[in-house]
Motif scaffolding. Structure first.
Motif, PDB file in Angstrom:
ATOM      1  N   PHE A 251     -36.654  -7.303  92.267  1.00  0.00           N
ATOM      2  CA  PHE A 251     -35.464  -6.762  91.614  1.00  0.00           C
ATOM      3  C   PHE A 251     -34.390  -6.329  92.612  1.00  0.00           C
ATOM      4  O   PHE A 251     -33.234  -6.151  92.248  1.00  0.00           O
ATOM      5  N   GLU A 252     -34.797  -6.170  93.886  1.00  0.00           N
ATOM      6  CA  GLU A 252     -33.776  -5.922  94.919  1.00  0.00           C
ATOM      7  C   GLU A 252     -32.807  -7.095  94.941  1.00  0.00           C
ATOM      8  O   GLU A 252     -31.598  -6.907  95.040  1.00  0.00           O
ATOM      9  N   PHE A 253     -33.337  -8.317  94.857  1.00  0.00           N
ATOM     10  CA  PHE A 253     -32.476  -9.501  94.881  1.00  0.00           C
ATOM     11  C   PHE A 253     -31.678  -9.643  93.588  1.00  0.00           C
ATOM     12  O   PHE A 253     -30.535 -10.084  93.594  1.00  0.00           O
ATOM     13  N   ILE A 254     -32.303  -9.272  92.473  1.00  0.00           N
ATOM     14  CA  ILE A 254     -31.648  -9.470  91.171  1.00  0.00           C
ATOM     15  C   ILE A 254     -30.512  -8.467  90.968  1.00  0.00           C
ATOM     16  O   ILE A 254     -29.440  -8.806  90.484  1.00  0.00           O
ATOM     17  N   TYR A 255     -30.747  -7.215  91.361  1.00  0.00           N
ATOM     18  CA  TYR A 255     -29.783  -6.181  90.985  1.00  0.00           C
ATOM     19  C   TYR A 255     -29.508  -5.109  92.052  1.00  0.00           C
ATOM     20  O   TYR A 255     -28.358  -4.767  92.292  1.00  0.00           O
ATOM     21  N   PHE A 256     -30.577  -4.568  92.667  1.00  0.00           N
ATOM     22  CA  PHE A 256     -30.365  -3.348  93.451  1.00  0.00           C
ATOM     23  C   PHE A 256     -29.515  -3.544  94.702  1.00  0.00           C
ATOM     24  O   PHE A 256     -28.607  -2.775  94.977  1.00  0.00           O
ATOM     25  N   ALA A 257     -29.863  -4.549  95.488  1.00  0.00           N
ATOM     26  CA  ALA A 257     -29.229  -4.665  96.804  1.00  0.00           C
ATOM     27  C   ALA A 257     -27.790  -5.147  96.677  1.00  0.00           C
ATOM     28  O   ALA A 257     -27.408  -5.777  95.689  1.00  0.00           O
ATOM     29  N   ARG A 258     -27.013  -4.841  97.703  1.00  0.00           N
ATOM     30  CA  ARG A 258     -25.628  -5.302  97.703  1.00  0.00           C
ATOM     31  C   ARG A 258     -25.587  -6.795  98.002  1.00  0.00           C
ATOM     32  O   ARG A 258     -26.366  -7.290  98.816  1.00  0.00           O
ATOM     33  N   PRO A 259     -24.671  -7.533  97.377  1.00  0.00           N
ATOM     34  CA  PRO A 259     -24.666  -8.984  97.581  1.00  0.00           C
ATOM     35  C   PRO A 259     -24.410  -9.400  99.019  1.00  0.00           C
ATOM     36  O   PRO A 259     -24.793 -10.496  99.425  1.00  0.00           O
ATOM     37  N   ASP A 260     -23.767  -8.528  99.816  1.00  0.00           N
ATOM     38  CA  ASP A 260     -23.501  -8.906 101.207  1.00  0.00           C
ATOM     39  C   ASP A 260     -24.658  -8.566 102.135  1.00  0.00           C
ATOM     40  O   ASP A 260     -24.558  -8.745 103.353  1.00  0.00           O
ATOM     41  N   SER A 261     -25.774  -8.103 101.588  1.00  0.00           N
ATOM     42  CA  SER A 261     -26.945  -7.838 102.421  1.00  0.00           C
ATOM     43  C   SER A 261     -27.813  -9.089 102.534  1.00  0.00           C
ATOM     44  O   SER A 261     -27.823  -9.936 101.650  1.00  0.00           O
ATOM     45  N   VAL A 262     -28.538  -9.154 103.649  1.00  0.00           N
ATOM     46  CA  VAL A 262     -29.504 -10.234 103.861  1.00  0.00           C
ATOM     47  C   VAL A 262     -30.869  -9.573 103.991  1.00  0.00           C
ATOM     48  O   VAL A 262     -31.060  -8.692 104.823  1.00  0.00           O
ATOM     49  N   ILE A 263     -31.786  -9.973 103.124  1.00  0.00           N
ATOM     50  CA  ILE A 263     -33.104  -9.333 103.108  1.00  0.00           C
ATOM     51  C   ILE A 263     -34.160 -10.409 103.238  1.00  0.00           C
ATOM     52  O   ILE A 263     -34.133 -11.412 102.523  1.00  0.00           O
ATOM     53  N   GLU A 264     -35.087 -10.176 104.151  1.00  0.00           N
ATOM     54  CA  GLU A 264     -36.167 -11.147 104.371  1.00  0.00           C
ATOM     55  C   GLU A 264     -35.586 -12.544 104.604  1.00  0.00           C
ATOM     56  O   GLU A 264     -36.132 -13.558 104.169  1.00  0.00           O
ATOM     57  N   GLY A 265     -34.467 -12.594 105.272  1.00  0.00           N
ATOM     58  CA  GLY A 265     -33.854 -13.879 105.610  1.00  0.00           C
ATOM     59  C   GLY A 265     -33.090 -14.526 104.460  1.00  0.00           C
ATOM     60  O   GLY A 265     -32.587 -15.643 104.604  1.00  0.00           O
ATOM     61  N   ILE A 266     -33.017 -13.847 103.336  1.00  0.00           N
ATOM     62  CA  ILE A 266     -32.348 -14.424 102.171  1.00  0.00           C
ATOM     63  C   ILE A 266     -31.071 -13.638 101.871  1.00  0.00           C
ATOM     64  O   ILE A 266     -31.116 -12.412 101.724  1.00  0.00           O
ATOM     65  N   GLY A 267     -29.964 -14.325 101.766  1.00  0.00           N
ATOM     66  CA  GLY A 267     -28.721 -13.663 101.373  1.00  0.00           C
ATOM     67  C   GLY A 267     -28.805 -13.281  99.900  1.00  0.00           C
ATOM     68  O   GLY A 267     -29.157 -14.105  99.066  1.00  0.00           O
ATOM     69  N   VAL A 268     -28.491 -12.034  99.593  1.00  0.00           N
ATOM     70  CA  VAL A 268     -28.643 -11.561  98.213  1.00  0.00           C
ATOM     71  C   VAL A 268     -27.695 -12.323  97.283  1.00  0.00           C
ATOM     72  O   VAL A 268     -28.069 -12.720  96.178  1.00  0.00           O
TER      73      VAL A 268
END
Ligand code: SF4
Length: 475
Positions: A251-268
């Protein structure tokens, strides 16, 4: 106001290299400012000034709590900070973080994002030995256990390593001792935690957007089960040896994280757009325009439009100046509050068949109000598409997905839900598509327990559930 889920916390920390002119409190404020979406209820910053740790924290947004003068007074060579959203009990300043404790070998500040699943039993165990707590959050339990372990451990990192063997659940956390700044992530890696560098100074942040905000460079994610210690400008990594299958919160990818963040190598933003594309392939419908519910529905709507060939357009305008303290005592006022926050752009939707993309439906109340507003604005058909699978189960790992009873998808079929919210049709992203986007394309094994019921670690025992049960907040 909107029955959206809330992330509980964001953390930021920086260790200044010796003899540098950097201002850790100011950098932490800046980093936290870009993490404000992860928590708006309280915030705090602790600074370490040559071994003396002091902290300023209060209820409110960063701009309510800090100003130029208060930041200037917070001198030090390292700092950690926290923004918080609470999901249980009344918000109070005792629950604000960082938590600072004094023990027989020094003092310690701690800032935590996540939730322990065994907090109830740990707290009971400590209380039965005479321990007392000032707050109702599990971060204080972690602090207590570290301090207990520190009595026999040779260092603070060893004490934390021992504590890791006792705590279970989700934790991305920062610890600051008189000489060290430590970052750690639970063995499942539920919550994000990134390592970066600002000139010679190491920084840690819940999301890479905070590293960008201070002008730093992203180095890597902290690994699940890893402890990273910064001491005297040197960085060491310790493998806790605790192994678990990686289960990053989808759900970090779906909603929580900001779209300009990159998490686990994946751009949100990329992930959200892909979810929209999959949604178009799985649940296409004839329509004239695709709109997104701002903000997190926008990228998925653009992906849906690209895949389906239906033009994307702006259908809802979001008022960005409504604070959390806006109170709606009556049903009528709550109705108006949604219109105040999200108003249809009639010129774009009048007479049209509209595909409306949102990231999720929790209770369905906000969706019903938005659909009704779109109809009033002249939409001919409204087809709702959700860029996540339906919520069916509560979350115990740091977000407020509520009890199943409160989840509309748990209690109604998709067609029933469509009728309740007043949409002409409704479809959700499939679990298989979510896993394709994140695990196959991005190689990020995820937790999807609120959708699938497959909890990566056992939830709290039934008797303890009341401690963790999540309540939806209407901001
Ligand atoms: S249960 Fe849902 S919200 Fe909670 S960590 Fe797993 S994916 Fe995230």
């Amino acid at each position: 106001m909107l029955d959206k889920l809330h992330e509980e916390c964001g953390v930021f920390g920086i260790a200044a290299a010796p003899h540098s002119a950097i201002d850790p409190a100011y950098e932490t404020f800046t980093g936290l400012f870009s993490l404000q979406h992860r928590g708006q209820e309280s915030c705090g910053i602790a600074v370490n000034d040559a071994g003396v740790i002091s902290c300023r924290k209060a209820l409110g947004l960063l701009l309510d709590v800090f100003d130029e003068r208060s930041l200037r007074a917070m001198k030090g060579n390292a700092a950690i900070g926290h923004v918080r959203y609470s999901t249980t009990g009344n918000p109070n300043v005792e629950n604000a973080q960082p938590i600072v404790v004094t023990h027989n070998k020094g003092n310690l500040a701690i800032a935590h994002n996540g939730n322990l699943v065994n907090a109830g039993e740990l707290r009971h165990e400590i209380e039965m030995k005479g321990g007392i707590f000032h707050s109702s959050n599990d971060t204080e339990i972690i602090a207590y256990i570290i301090v207990q372990e520190r009595l026999a451990a040779e260092s603070i990192e060893e004490a934390f390593l021992r504590a890791m063997r006792r705590i279970r659940g989700a934790y991305s956390l920062l610890l600051m001792s008189p000489r060290k700044l430590i970052a750690a992530r639970d063995p499942n890696g539920f919550r994000p935690l990134s390592l970066g560098r600002l000139d010679k100074h190491y920084i840690f942040a819940s999301e890479t957007c905070a590293i960008d905000a201070v002008g730093g460079v992203f180095l890597r994610d902290i690994e699940p089960g890893e402890i990273v210690v910064v001491e005297n400008d040197r960085l060491r990594s310790i493998d806790s040896g605790l192994r678990a299958e990686k289960s990053f919160c989808s759900f970090e990818f779906i909603y929580f994280a900001r779209p300009d963040s990159v998490i686990e190598g994946i751009g949100v933003e990329w992930a959200r757009r892909e979810m929209g594309r999959y949604l178009a392939r799985e649940s296409g419908v004839e329509a004239d325009i695709v709109i997104g519910v701002p903000d997190s529905g926008i990228s998925a709507a653009q992906g849906y439009a690209q895949e389906s060939g239906i033009p994307y357009g702006v259908g809802l305008i979001k008022n960005r100046y409504i604070g959390r303290t806006f109170i709606q005592p009556s049903q009528d006022r709550r109705e108006r509050a949604v219109r105040l926050k999200l108003n249809p752009l009639a010129a774009n939707i009048k007479g049209k068949r509209v595909v409306m993309i949102d990231d999720s439906i929790v209770r369905g109340t906000t969706s019903a109000r938005i659909v009704s507003a779109l109809r009033e604005a002249g939409a001919r058909e409204i087809h709702m598409r959700i860029s996540s699978p339906p919520f069916l189960h509560p979350c115990y790992f740091g977000t407020d997905v509520p009890d199943s009873d409160a989840l509309i998808a748990h209690n109604h079929t998709v067609n029933e839900t469509a009728r309740i919210i007043g949409a002409d049709s409704l479809a959700y992203l499939s679990l298989a598509a979510l896993s394709d986007v994140l695990e196959k394309s991005g190689n990020c094994p995820v937790c999807d327990a609120c959708f699938s019921g497959n909890y990566p670690i056992d939830p709290p025992a039934a008797a303890e559930k009341s401690i963790f049960d999540r309540r939806i907040h209407f901001e």
